[in-house]
Design a protein around this motif. Structure first.
Motif, PDB file in Angstrom:
ATOM      1  N   ASP A  99       0.804  -1.215   0.000  1.00 44.24           N
ATOM      2  CA  ASP A  99       0.000   0.000   0.000  1.00 44.24           C
ATOM      3  C   ASP A  99       0.845   1.278   0.000  1.00 44.24           C
ATOM      4  N   GLN A 100       2.171   1.140   0.134  1.00 42.37           N
ATOM      5  CA  GLN A 100       3.065   2.302   0.082  1.00 42.37           C
ATOM      6  C   GLN A 100       3.839   2.365  -1.225  1.00 42.37           C
ATOM      7  N   MET A 101       3.702   1.323  -2.043  1.00 39.18           N
ATOM      8  CA  MET A 101       4.486   1.207  -3.267  1.00 39.18           C
ATOM      9  C   MET A 101       4.232   2.367  -4.231  1.00 39.18           C
ATOM     10  N   ASP A 102       2.991   2.788  -4.335  1.00 38.05           N
ATOM     11  CA  ASP A 102       2.627   3.866  -5.257  1.00 38.05           C
ATOM     12  C   ASP A 102       3.328   5.164  -4.871  1.00 38.05           C
ATOM     13  N   ASP A 103       3.289   5.507  -3.592  1.00 35.14           N
ATOM     14  CA  ASP A 103       3.918   6.744  -3.127  1.00 35.14           C
ATOM     15  C   ASP A 103       5.424   6.714  -3.330  1.00 35.14           C
ATOM     16  N   VAL A 104       6.053   5.596  -3.031  1.00 34.42           N
ATOM     17  CA  VAL A 104       7.503   5.469  -3.196  1.00 34.42           C
ATOM     18  C   VAL A 104       7.882   5.604  -4.665  1.00 34.42           C
ATOM     19  N   TYR A 105       7.110   4.964  -5.533  1.00 38.26           N
ATOM     20  CA  TYR A 105       7.391   5.020  -6.968  1.00 38.26           C
ATOM     21  C   TYR A 105       7.373   6.461  -7.468  1.00 38.26           C
ATOM     22  N   HIS A 106       6.369   7.222  -7.066  1.00 30.55           N
ATOM     23  CA  HIS A 106       6.254   8.599  -7.532  1.00 30.55           C
ATOM     24  C   HIS A 106       7.326   9.500  -6.921  1.00 30.55           C
ATOM     25  N   GLN A 107       7.821   9.152  -5.740  1.00 32.30           N
ATOM     26  CA  GLN A 107       8.935   9.903  -5.148  1.00 32.30           C
ATOM     27  C   GLN A 107      10.219   9.673  -5.941  1.00 32.30           C
ATOM     28  N   ILE A 108      10.399   8.453  -6.425  1.00 28.68           N
ATOM     29  CA  ILE A 108      11.601   8.118  -7.207  1.00 28.68           C
ATOM     30  C   ILE A 108      11.548   8.762  -8.585  1.00 28.68           C
ATOM     31  N   ASP A 109      10.357   8.867  -9.139  1.00 27.05           N
ATOM     32  CA  ASP A 109      10.165   9.442 -10.473  1.00 27.05           C
ATOM     33  C   ASP A 109      10.335  10.969 -10.394  1.00 27.05           C
ATOM     34  N   LYS A 110      11.563  11.408 -10.276  1.00 27.28           N
ATOM     35  CA  LYS A 110      11.862  12.817 -10.022  1.00 27.28           C
ATOM     36  C   LYS A 110      11.391  13.753 -11.130  1.00 27.28           C
ATOM     37  N   ASP A 111      11.450  13.283 -12.382  1.00 30.84           N
ATOM     38  CA  ASP A 111      11.046  14.172 -13.479  1.00 30.84           C
ATOM     39  C   ASP A 111       9.561  14.038 -13.824  1.00 30.84           C
ATOM     40  N   HIS A 112       8.839  13.224 -13.037  1.00 26.96           N
ATOM     41  CA  HIS A 112       7.379  13.058 -13.202  1.00 26.96           C
ATOM     42  C   HIS A 112       6.997  12.633 -14.622  1.00 26.96           C
ATOM     43  N   SER A 113       7.825  11.771 -15.194  1.00 31.47           N
ATOM     44  CA  SER A 113       7.562  11.296 -16.554  1.00 31.47           C
ATOM     45  C   SER A 113       6.579  10.136 -16.579  1.00 31.47           C
ATOM     46  N   GLY A 114       6.316   9.539 -15.408  1.00 32.05           N
ATOM     47  CA  GLY A 114       5.434   8.380 -15.357  1.00 32.05           C
ATOM     48  C   GLY A 114       6.192   7.074 -15.463  1.00 32.05           C
ATOM     49  N   ALA A 115       7.527   7.164 -15.600  1.00 31.48           N
ATOM     50  CA  ALA A 115       8.380   5.975 -15.644  1.00 31.48           C
ATOM     51  C   ALA A 115       9.686   6.314 -14.925  1.00 31.48           C
ATOM     52  N   VAL A 116      10.358   5.289 -14.425  1.00 29.93           N
ATOM     53  CA  VAL A 116      11.579   5.492 -13.654  1.00 29.93           C
ATOM     54  C   VAL A 116      12.791   5.035 -14.465  1.00 29.93           C
ATOM     55  N   SER A 117      13.754   5.932 -14.635  1.00 32.75           N
ATOM     56  CA  SER A 117      14.993   5.601 -15.331  1.00 32.75           C
ATOM     57  C   SER A 117      15.946   4.902 -14.364  1.00 32.75           C
ATOM     58  N   PHE A 118      17.018   4.326 -14.906  1.00 30.84           N
ATOM     59  CA  PHE A 118      17.971   3.667 -14.016  1.00 30.84           C
ATOM     60  C   PHE A 118      18.637   4.668 -13.081  1.00 30.84           C
ATOM     61  N   ASP A 119      18.977   5.836 -13.593  1.00 29.78           N
ATOM     62  CA  ASP A 119      19.622   6.845 -12.745  1.00 29.78           C
ATOM     63  C   ASP A 119      18.726   7.238 -11.572  1.00 29.78           C
ATOM     64  N   GLU A 120      17.418   7.373 -11.828  1.00 31.72           N
ATOM     65  CA  GLU A 120      16.484   7.694 -10.743  1.00 31.72           C
ATOM     66  C   GLU A 120      16.405   6.544  -9.748  1.00 31.72           C
ATOM     67  N   PHE A 121      16.348   5.328 -10.285  1.00 32.87           N
ATOM     68  CA  PHE A 121      16.273   4.155  -9.415  1.00 32.87           C
ATOM     69  C   PHE A 121      17.551   4.014  -8.582  1.00 32.87           C
ATOM     70  N   TRP A 122      18.707   4.175  -9.219  1.00 39.29           N
ATOM     71  CA  TRP A 122      19.975   4.007  -8.516  1.00 39.29           C
ATOM     72  C   TRP A 122      20.148   5.060  -7.419  1.00 39.29           C
ATOM     73  N   ALA A 123      19.785   6.299  -7.701  1.00 37.29           N
ATOM     74  CA  ALA A 123      19.912   7.353  -6.691  1.00 37.29           C
ATOM     75  C   ALA A 123      19.106   7.003  -5.448  1.00 37.29           C
ATOM     76  N   TRP A 124      17.902   6.461  -5.664  1.00 38.89           N
ATOM     77  CA  TRP A 124      17.049   6.068  -4.537  1.00 38.89           C
ATOM     78  C   TRP A 124      17.617   4.857  -3.806  1.00 38.89           C
ATOM     79  N   PHE A 125      17.962   3.813  -4.551  1.00 42.71           N
ATOM     80  CA  PHE A 125      18.422   2.584  -3.907  1.00 42.71           C
ATOM     81  C   PHE A 125      19.764   2.791  -3.205  1.00 42.71           C
ATOM     82  N   HIS A 126      20.659   3.535  -3.813  1.00 37.43           N
ATOM     83  CA  HIS A 126      21.964   3.775  -3.198  1.00 37.43           C
ATOM     84  C   HIS A 126      21.798   4.472  -1.844  1.00 37.43           C
ATOM     85  N   HIS A 127      20.882   5.419  -1.793  1.00 43.79           N
ATOM     86  CA  HIS A 127      20.591   6.120  -0.537  1.00 43.79           C
ATOM     87  C   HIS A 127      20.021   5.143   0.499  1.00 43.79           C
TER      88      HIS A 127
END
Length: 266
Positions: A99-127
């Protein structure tokens, strides 16, 4: 709550469909599956040798890049919400309640494109990995076993094998159908639902051909979501929805196909 329930329902349907596709390709070409499994095991061993002495962050980024590419099933260079949910499935990567997956996904999607790039994913996961030392040594093998990796590779090689699977109805559609309610189209759509879809379809069908192309389909879905006070899906998700609705692969959707799609996500 309603929006979250609809999203979870769509994810359940798509997850079930992908699971069936992976099983389908495994049965259709077991010889190639075995070859891919052997290739993966050999590649994992070689990677361990090549990466000895590599900086931990560099190695972790390499592993996450490979994991990201495995779950990017359409090789778009981005992962959508479904693919992100699958990547995090089981909590090996990061444990996040559904139930938190949606919010986390949109937080990672920094450019609000509706999809997550590897750079966006890596920045989040590395943190996030800095908060848990065990995550700093995570590998693809710990996230997904050899067999499923091989199945996914085979599905990418031969997508038509996976497409032989029958379409999976949503939980609600299945439940209504089981009840045997004859007044509901597809077991879930009432008269008001059908009329709404027919009206929106007629408006979207500019040339009155009885079919709508992808552009008209996208326009119709966006209007429907706006009326429901919901955020429209990303362009990538809309393209996938159109392909899903276009059951005969003709490049256009008729009213029956549109009603069938609407029944799956209602």
């Amino acid at each position: 709550a309603v929006k979250q329930t609809k999203l979870e329902l769509r994810q359940m349907v798509d997850e079930a469909r992908l699971h069936e596709q992976l099983n389908n390709v495994a049965k259709a070409d077991p010889k190639r599956l075995k070859e891919l499994e052997a290739e993966i095991r050999a590649a994992d061993k070689q990677k361990d040798k090549d990466c000895k002495g590599m900086d931990k962050d560099e190695r972790l980024r390499l592993e996450m890049r490979q994991a990201f590419d495995i779950f990017d099933m359409d090789a778009s260079g981005e992962i959508d919400q479904l693919e992100f949910g699958q990547l995090l499935r089981g909590g090996a990567l990061i444990a996040i309640p559904r139930d938190q997956m949606d919010d986390v996904y949109h937080q990672i999607d920094k450019d609000h494109s509706g999809a997550v790039s590897f750079d966006e994913f890596w920045a989040w996961f590395h943190h996030e990995s800095k908060k848990n030392h065990a995550k700093s040594t995570l590998t693809v093998a710990k996230i997904m076993g050899v067999r499923e990796r091989a199945q996914r590779m085979l599905l990418k090689e031969s997508p038509n094998l996976g497409n032989k699977v029958e379409r999976v109805a949503s939980v609600r559609v299945q439940a209504k159908a089981a009840e045997g309610d004859p007044s509901l189209l597809h077991g879930v759509l009432d008269e008001g639902d059908v009329q709404r879809v027919q009206d929106l379809f007629a408006e979207a069908d500019d040339d009155k051909s009885g079919h709508i192309d992808q552009k008209e389909f996208v326009s119709m879905i966006k209007r429907m979501m706006t009326e429901d006070h919901e955020k429209p899906p990303s362009e990538k998700d809309l393209k996938k929805a159109f392909a899903d609705a276009d059951e005969d692969g003709g490049g256009a959707v008729d009213i029956d196909e549109m009603l069938g799609l609407y029944a799956k996500v209602k």
